[in-house]
Design a protein around this motif. Sequence first.
Motif: not given
Length: 189
Positions: A52, A87, A89-91
């Motif tokens: 993170r 990555s 699970n993110s935008s």
Amino acid sequence: MMFAFIFPPQIRDDWPGYSLDLFSYPAHYSGDLDCVMIPHGVIMDRTERLARNIMDDLGDHAIVVLCVLKGGYQFCADLVDRIKDLSHNSSRTIPMTVHFIRLKSYLNDESTEDLHILGAEDLCFLGGKQVFLTSFTFKTIAAAPQSVHVGFEIPNRFVVGYALDYNEYFRDLNHICVISESGKMKYKI
């Protein structure tokens, strides 16, 4: 971009470690270990936190990972997996390539010698725009550079497990453990 150095959790020199009776480990290492310094679950949790932090520091920049074999492969694989999971699970998706560097030998036990593989200046010369180091453990005898992500600052004790070895033994331990004097003698070359 400026990276913020976050001081890692520190395991104090006088900490005796966790009792081996609290954890599972291969029976063939019975008597060869003093204690568990960092349990596997803590390793995995801290690796996710480092992933993170790296994603926050890099923004949308591509990552080129240089993994030092053999002792760094497990941490590198777990870190890369965590970055990929985060990555996905993110935008944003962070492009990543992984390369491996093999060392003939490395120093672990109470060494004061410096190990220089490839300096940040060399990497920048090769085209790296931002260079920083990531290490799961960092011994308290050394001064950590300011552009580094560190999992744990540990005492200057001989640690094995989680791919760290002693003469090619102990890589199969899930935990980071302190090798006993009898273990050093048993596996000495």
